[in-house]
Design an enzyme around this catalytic site. Structure first.
Site, PDB file in Angstrom:
ATOM      1  CB  CYS A 197      25.535  11.473   8.368  1.00 61.45           C
ATOM      2  SG  CYS A 197      24.485   9.942   7.899  1.00 61.45           S
TER       3      CYS A 197
ATOM      4  CG  HIS B 165      26.758   8.301  11.321  1.00 60.08           C
ATOM      5  ND1 HIS B 165      26.093   9.208  10.615  1.00 60.08           N
ATOM      6  CD2 HIS B 165      27.476   8.163  11.704  1.00 60.08           C
ATOM      7  CE1 HIS B 165      27.063  10.206  11.356  1.00 60.08           C
ATOM      8  NE2 HIS B 165      27.813   9.329  12.309  1.00 60.08           N
TER       9      HIS B 165
END
Length: 168
Positions: A108, A38
């Site tokens: 993301c 992430h």
């Protein structure tokens, strides 16, 4: 003429698997993965990221993920905070609307790659952007895809960015 102000741009990298990917990927996928990444962009004193709730921001390290596992220096930008907010607002109405989120295709890392290029002209490291195709290139990854596609990731602790009148 004054030289333009330069603002540092950092990529915060988090391993969502907390080390499990490194240990289990050879067994499950037949290939070594270092993490399930992430990422977020830190610029103008805030951390910006994209998840199933759309584009959000928080103080650096301010989500429940805590401090990043690593920080990559992406470079610096002349883009002012005001212009950056306008840019994020337009992204939030187009490419990175909350309903456009997809764990493999529009996540993301897609967001931070786009933003890094806008701010600095540089992409984020390919070991991060190549992860979905690496997973999907394995039989196990293909078998898991129907279960993984609907997964929504939204680290808690941030505030929505660029929603007029506080709409959500």
């Amino acid at each position: 003429m004054e030289p333009p102000n330069l603002y540092p741009v950092k990529l915060y990298v988090y391993d969502l698997s907390k080390g499990l990917a490194r240990r289990l990927s050879p067994i499950m996928l037949g290939k070594q993965l270092e993490g399930i990444w992430h990422t977020s962009i830190v610029v103008h004193k805030d951390e910006f990221y994209f998840g199933s709730g759309g584009i959000s921001s928080c103080p650096p390290g301010g989500t429940l993920l805590g401090p990043p596992d690593s920080v990559v220096d992406v470079g610096s930008t002349e883009v002012t905070e005001e212009l950056f907010q306008e840019y994020l607002s337009s992204l939030g109405e187009s490419l990175f609307r909350r309903e456009a989120y997809n764990i493999f295709e529009n996540n993301c890392n897609t967001f931070t790659n786009e933003v890094a290029q806008f701010l600095t002209g540089r992409k984020i490291p390919s070991y991060i952007t190549d992860l979905p195709s690496e997973i999907l290139s394995t039989p196990f990854g293909q078998a898991l895809r129907p279960f993984l596609d609907p997964i929504q990731i939204q680290p808690h602790g941030g505030s929505p960015v660029g929603r007029p009148n506080g709409q959500s």
